[in-house]
Design a protein around this motif. Sequence first.
Motif, PDB file in Angstrom:
ATOM      1  N   THR A  29      28.072  68.811  56.949  1.00 18.29           N
ATOM      2  CA  THR A  29      28.066  67.934  58.234  1.00 18.29           C
ATOM      3  C   THR A  29      29.232  67.324  58.357  1.00 18.29           C
ATOM      4  OG1 THR A  29      25.745  67.539  57.735  1.00 18.29           O
ATOM      5  CG2 THR A  29      26.929  65.962  59.075  1.00 18.29           C
ATOM      6  N   ALA A  30      29.902  66.737  57.333  1.00 16.05           N
ATOM      7  CA  ALA A  30      31.104  66.028  57.435  1.00 16.05           C
ATOM      8  C   ALA A  30      32.187  67.155  57.775  1.00 16.05           C
ATOM      9  CB  ALA A  30      31.502  65.609  55.975  1.00 16.05           C
ATOM     10  N   GLY A  31      32.189  68.190  57.138  1.00 16.95           N
ATOM     11  CA  GLY A  31      33.335  69.393  57.727  1.00 16.95           C
ATOM     12  C   GLY A  31      32.964  69.792  59.139  1.00 16.95           C
ATOM     13  N   LEU A  32      31.915  70.190  59.469  1.00 20.35           N
ATOM     14  CA  LEU A  32      31.709  70.159  60.795  1.00 20.35           C
ATOM     15  C   LEU A  32      32.067  69.140  61.867  1.00 20.35           C
ATOM     16  CD1 LEU A  32      28.267  72.182  60.405  1.00 20.35           C
ATOM     17  CD2 LEU A  32      30.346  73.279  60.616  1.00 20.35           C
ATOM     18  N   THR A  33      31.712  68.066  61.316  1.00 28.68           N
ATOM     19  CA  THR A  33      32.127  67.021  62.233  1.00 28.68           C
ATOM     20  C   THR A  33      33.740  67.080  62.438  1.00 28.68           C
ATOM     21  OG1 THR A  33      30.286  65.688  61.430  1.00 28.68           O
ATOM     22  CG2 THR A  33      32.071  64.446  62.491  1.00 28.68           C
ATOM     23  N   LEU A  34      34.576  66.879  61.229  1.00 32.51           N
ATOM     24  CA  LEU A  34      35.958  66.809  61.344  1.00 32.51           C
ATOM     25  C   LEU A  34      36.330  68.031  62.000  1.00 32.51           C
ATOM     26  CD1 LEU A  34      36.806  65.096  57.906  1.00 32.51           C
ATOM     27  CD2 LEU A  34      36.634  64.251  60.007  1.00 32.51           C
ATOM     28  N   GLY A  35      35.847  69.253  61.896  1.00 28.42           N
ATOM     29  CA  GLY A  35      36.137  70.377  62.556  1.00 28.42           C
ATOM     30  C   GLY A  35      35.945  70.455  64.070  1.00 28.42           C
ATOM     31  N   LEU A  36      35.005  69.666  64.311  1.00 27.40           N
ATOM     32  CA  LEU A  36      34.967  69.140  66.212  1.00 27.40           C
ATOM     33  C   LEU A  36      36.005  68.502  66.706  1.00 27.40           C
ATOM     34  CD1 LEU A  36      30.915  68.814  66.445  1.00 27.40           C
ATOM     35  CD2 LEU A  36      32.560  70.625  67.244  1.00 27.40           C
ATOM     36  N   LEU A  37      36.329  67.388  65.576  1.00 27.41           N
ATOM     37  CA  LEU A  37      37.410  66.551  65.834  1.00 27.41           C
ATOM     38  C   LEU A  37      38.773  67.112  66.375  1.00 27.41           C
ATOM     39  CD1 LEU A  37      38.399  63.470  65.922  1.00 27.41           C
ATOM     40  CD2 LEU A  37      38.624  63.582  63.563  1.00 27.41           C
ATOM     41  N   ILE A  38      39.182  68.118  65.209  1.00 30.91           N
ATOM     42  CA  ILE A  38      40.386  68.791  65.357  1.00 30.91           C
ATOM     43  C   ILE A  38      40.578  70.211  66.090  1.00 30.91           C
ATOM     44  CG2 ILE A  38      41.148  67.649  63.101  1.00 30.91           C
ATOM     45  CD1 ILE A  38      41.046  70.490  62.090  1.00 30.91           C
ATOM     46  N   LEU A  39      39.135  70.446  66.622  1.00 35.26           N
ATOM     47  CA  LEU A  39      39.160  71.663  67.347  1.00 35.26           C
ATOM     48  C   LEU A  39      40.079  71.697  68.520  1.00 35.26           C
ATOM     49  CD1 LEU A  39      37.926  74.577  67.668  1.00 35.26           C
ATOM     50  CD2 LEU A  39      36.077  73.356  68.870  1.00 35.26           C
ATOM     51  N   PRO A  40      39.920  70.743  69.521  1.00 36.29           N
ATOM     52  CA  PRO A  40      40.651  70.580  70.712  1.00 36.29           C
ATOM     53  C   PRO A  40      42.314  70.562  70.387  1.00 36.29           C
ATOM     54  CG  PRO A  40      38.971  69.038  70.731  1.00 36.29           C
ATOM     55  CD  PRO A  40      39.071  69.320  69.334  1.00 36.29           C
ATOM     56  N   ILE A  41      42.481  70.007  69.126  1.00 33.33           N
ATOM     57  CA  ILE A  41      44.126  69.888  68.839  1.00 33.33           C
ATOM     58  C   ILE A  41      44.514  71.375  68.496  1.00 33.33           C
ATOM     59  CG2 ILE A  41      45.733  68.950  67.117  1.00 33.33           C
ATOM     60  CD1 ILE A  41      43.701  66.507  66.773  1.00 33.33           C
ATOM     61  N   VAL A  42      43.756  71.887  67.561  1.00 34.05           N
ATOM     62  CA  VAL A  42      44.279  73.327  67.520  1.00 34.05           C
ATOM     63  C   VAL A  42      44.173  74.245  68.669  1.00 34.05           C
ATOM     64  CG1 VAL A  42      43.466  75.646  66.049  1.00 34.05           C
ATOM     65  CG2 VAL A  42      43.075  73.242  64.966  1.00 34.05           C
ATOM     66  N   ILE A  43      43.569  74.174  69.639  1.00 31.87           N
ATOM     67  CA  ILE A  43      43.320  74.897  70.825  1.00 31.87           C
ATOM     68  C   ILE A  43      44.612  74.570  71.778  1.00 31.87           C
ATOM     69  CG2 ILE A  43      42.211  75.270  73.044  1.00 31.87           C
ATOM     70  CD1 ILE A  43      39.652  74.835  71.582  1.00 31.87           C
ATOM     71  N   VAL A  44      44.894  73.237  71.870  1.00 31.58           N
ATOM     72  CA  VAL A  44      46.077  72.869  72.572  1.00 31.58           C
ATOM     73  C   VAL A  44      47.181  73.377  71.989  1.00 31.58           C
ATOM     74  CG1 VAL A  44      47.433  71.018  73.505  1.00 31.58           C
ATOM     75  CG2 VAL A  44      44.919  70.816  73.656  1.00 31.58           C
ATOM     76  N   SER A  45      47.501  72.991  70.721  1.00 31.96           N
ATOM     77  CA  SER A  45      48.562  73.475  69.931  1.00 31.96           C
ATOM     78  C   SER A  45      48.937  75.309  70.238  1.00 31.96           C
ATOM     79  CB  SER A  45      48.783  73.072  68.535  1.00 31.96           C
ATOM     80  OG  SER A  45      47.604  73.476  67.647  1.00 31.96           O
ATOM     81  N   THR A  46      47.729  75.807  69.841  1.00 30.92           N
ATOM     82  CA  THR A  46      47.999  77.216  70.055  1.00 30.92           C
ATOM     83  C   THR A  46      48.314  77.851  71.339  1.00 30.92           C
ATOM     84  OG1 THR A  46      46.027  77.603  68.349  1.00 30.92           O
ATOM     85  CG2 THR A  46      46.589  79.365  69.669  1.00 30.92           C
ATOM     86  N   ARG A  47      47.797  77.211  72.490  1.00 29.59           N
ATOM     87  CA  ARG A  47      48.224  77.510  73.597  1.00 29.59           C
ATOM     88  C   ARG A  47      49.711  76.959  73.741  1.00 29.59           C
ATOM     89  NH1 ARG A  47      44.323  76.155  78.497  1.00 29.59           N
ATOM     90  NH2 ARG A  47      45.484  77.709  79.404  1.00 29.59           N
ATOM     91  N   GLU A  48      50.204  75.883  73.241  1.00 30.30           N
ATOM     92  CA  GLU A  48      51.638  75.680  73.539  1.00 30.30           C
ATOM     93  C   GLU A  48      52.422  76.574  72.966  1.00 30.30           C
ATOM     94  OE1 GLU A  48      52.657  73.313  75.916  1.00 30.30           O
ATOM     95  OE2 GLU A  48      50.735  72.576  76.318  1.00 30.30           O
ATOM     96  N   ALA A  49      51.980  76.888  71.914  1.00 34.03           N
ATOM     97  CA  ALA A  49      52.951  77.668  70.729  1.00 34.03           C
ATOM     98  C   ALA A  49      53.044  78.948  71.608  1.00 34.03           C
ATOM     99  CB  ALA A  49      52.339  78.004  69.693  1.00 34.03           C
ATOM    100  N   ILE A  50      51.991  79.755  72.195  1.00 34.27           N
ATOM    101  CA  ILE A  50      51.965  80.898  72.851  1.00 34.27           C
ATOM    102  C   ILE A  50      52.933  80.786  74.135  1.00 34.27           C
ATOM    103  CG2 ILE A  50      50.527  82.640  74.341  1.00 34.27           C
ATOM    104  CD1 ILE A  50      48.401  82.237  72.176  1.00 34.27           C
ATOM    105  N   ARG A  51      52.787  79.611  74.853  1.00 36.28           N
ATOM    106  CA  ARG A  51      53.535  79.318  76.052  1.00 36.28           C
ATOM    107  C   ARG A  51      55.165  79.625  75.710  1.00 36.28           C
ATOM    108  NH1 ARG A  51      50.075  74.713  78.977  1.00 36.28           N
ATOM    109  NH2 ARG A  51      48.514  75.831  79.551  1.00 36.28           N
TER     110      ARG A  51
END
Length: 312
Positions: A153-175
Amino acid sequence: MSQQASVLANIQEVRAMIKRHKMHDTIFAIIGLLALMVGLIALLTLFIDLVVDGYQRFNPEFFTNFPSRRAAKAGILSAWVGSVLVMVVTFLAAVPMGVAAGIYLEEYAPKNWLADLIEINVSNLAGVPSIVYGLLALGLFVYTLDLGQSILTAGLTLGLLILPIVIVSTREAIRSIPIAIREAAYAVGATKWQVVFHHVIHYSFGGILTGVIIGMARALGETAPVITIGALTFIAFLPPSPVTDVAPFINFEWLTSGFTVLPIQMFNWLSRPDHAFHINAAATGAIIIVVTLLMNGTAIWLRYKIRKNIKW
């Protein structure tokens, strides 16, 4: 003569404008440097204060002992083991999905109102307070899915927390990858997937990895979400080992085990009136800062090494 005078006047006006702009750039640079120094000095002061208060607990026993009611014998064994296991689940839950989502949104998703809406929501989710994710996880993972107050539960919760950060950083790196690389790959007959996998991801890997590590560093220091889902504040046992000596040599019981993490252990010691426990909390805080700085430093170093080895 009047035309020559007009040209000279225009040249002087342009020079004056350039001079003003350079002065504005200098002023802005000084203000930015001062703002940076204020943040660094505040962090350094906090770190030195924690080290001065807790340096006497920097010994092997502090890392190998369980928490105890006696401050001198108390340690962070269960806390750092719990943090490591929670980070493993967080990484597996957030990173593959976040990187894949970032690649899809940047390379494959059609450029329409739906993609714009998703992008806006992802960017907004990156700034949502962490306690909101804790409340969401409490209702979804603990009560609805009945996963309990566990490492999973804790891992999934923190995973939801950092998921937008990973998505945004991935898109910025690709751009940041020049369009010429894509065009060159298409020119020699590469398919869309070959361009993305062999070129876009390859060249943007350093930036993606940096965003992932920074997100993991943030998750490591989060307290509110794991407290909300009911993490233990005092735990004197370790979860079952993920690896066993019996085939298939993998054990998943640790996912459902109770846990604590370093920030919660620190919070527990700070809440006690005995000053000796405050020393333990200071030592734990210094360790968290060191680990976070090491993770961020590793991200910067890896990005530098990867970009240095890439031949454009």
